[in-house]
Design an enzyme around this catalytic site. Structure first.
Site, PDB file in Angstrom:
ATOM      1  N   SER A 187       0.839  -1.059  -0.099  1.00  0.00           N
ATOM      2  CA  SER A 187      -0.053   0.116  -0.071  1.00  0.00           C
ATOM      3  C   SER A 187       0.807   1.371  -0.010  1.00  0.00           C
ATOM      4  CB  SER A 187      -0.976  -0.083   1.199  1.00  0.00           C
ATOM      5  OG  SER A 187      -2.035   0.924   1.181  1.00  0.00           O
ATOM      6  N   ASP A 225      -5.926  -3.565  -2.444  1.00  0.00           N
ATOM      7  CA  ASP A 225      -4.995  -3.005  -1.615  1.00  0.00           C
ATOM      8  C   ASP A 225      -4.124  -4.493  -0.592  1.00  0.00           C
ATOM      9  OD1 ASP A 225      -3.789  -2.277   1.038  1.00  0.00           O
ATOM     10  OD2 ASP A 225      -4.544  -0.311   0.073  1.00  0.00           O
TER      11      ASP A 225
END
Length: 299
Positions: free
Chosen positions: A38, A154
């Site tokens: 991320s 993610d």
């Protein structure tokens, strides 16, 4: 020894990775392998591409208004993030569209999650920009990314601190940065402190206003300390809890050699304009572990 640096997920708290990398460099510690999840993938990619200094300058200049411009109040399938503006930001401060991962001086890897199966996906070759896009696609803020006939989101959903990827890529010593180590419990204390406020500035206010009426309509508590969290605060708190629990589980099975835990509970999920605080705390986290770092690396 090949040194690996695992940069964890944590949204706005991820600017502390800049401070970590800078503080390590001042001590002559240069990673051979950088892996990120991320926001960790975003900062890590900027570092291996040679764009960390311009990124840091931009982060330090970021204010509430500029942060808010990255978000759109809409209910489309594209999420809240202004994709065109984010793409331009990545091109300028992280990597351009054509940057390949196999021509970097420092090896790089990023983690994403396959939406259909929950399978962990590792990016170690191909487009650097696409790797960052996939790893940062937090559901609700970004749309899922299509890659090799699969939808990706993610990487923090499965591997918030990618120690395992660092080792798989050949790291003999892994320095890991966990952005969520002190968040559980303290994030709810922050909500109680903020509850009496009538409004909040910045991007958080823009998003909570969209869903706040729903929460307020069903909330009949008179005492501020007994008010339920807004919908956005509940989602943000849930993300913090999930990532903390997954991180604990993953690192119990594959612990890093050095664990850096910046104290970032005071920085909210989308408070990207607090970059100067985050960078300083990243530097402090490294400085507090210098004896352990030198003892490990000097042997």
């Amino acid at each position: 020894m090949k040194i690996g640096l695992a940069l964890g997920s944590g949204s706005a708290r991820g600017w502390s990775h800049i401070g970590v990398i800078n503080a390590l460099a001042r001590e002559g510690i240069k990673p051979d392998i950088i892996c990120g999840t991320s926001i960790g993938a975003l900062v890590g990619a900027a570092c291996v591409r040679g764009n960390l200094d311009p990124l840091e300058e931009w982060v330090r200049s970021l204010d509430r208004l500029e942060t808010a411009r990255f978000f759109e109040l809409n209910l489309s399938r594209h999420g809240f993030v202004n994709i065109d503006r984010f793409h331009a930001f990545l091109n300028q401060y992280v990597a351009d569209d054509e940057a390949p991962m196999d021509e970097l001086d420092c090896r790089f890897g990023a983690v994403a999650t396959e939406l259909e199966t929950g399978r962990e996906v590792w990016f170690t070759e191909g487009s650097l920009l696409q790797a960052v896009w996939a790893s940062t696609s937090l559901p609700g803020l970004f749309p899922a990314i299509r890659h090799d006939h699969h939808w990706l989101v993610d990487g923090g959903l499965v591997n918030p601190v990618p120690v395992s990827l660092c080792r798989a890529m050949g790291a003999e010593v892994v320095i890991a940065v966990n952005l969520n180590g002190d968040i559980i419990g303290r994030h709810m204390h922050k909500l109680k402190v903020e509850a009496p406020q009538k409004s909040r500035n910045g991007v958080v206010n823009r998003l909570t206003e969209l869903v706040g009426e729903y929460t307020t309509f069903f909330n009949t508590d008179d005492k501020p300390e007994e008010r339920s969290p807004s919908m956005f605060d509940a989602i943000a708190g849930s993300i913090n809890i999930i990532q903390d629990r997954i991180t604990r589980s993953r690192m119990a099975g594959d612990p890093p050699d050095i664990l850096l835990t910046p104290r970032l509970a005071h920085i909210g999920l989308l408070e990207f304009y607090r970059g100067q605080e985050a960078i300083k705390e990243g530097e402090r986290a490294v400085e507090s572990m210098l004896p352990s770092l030198h003892r490990l690396l000097d042997n």
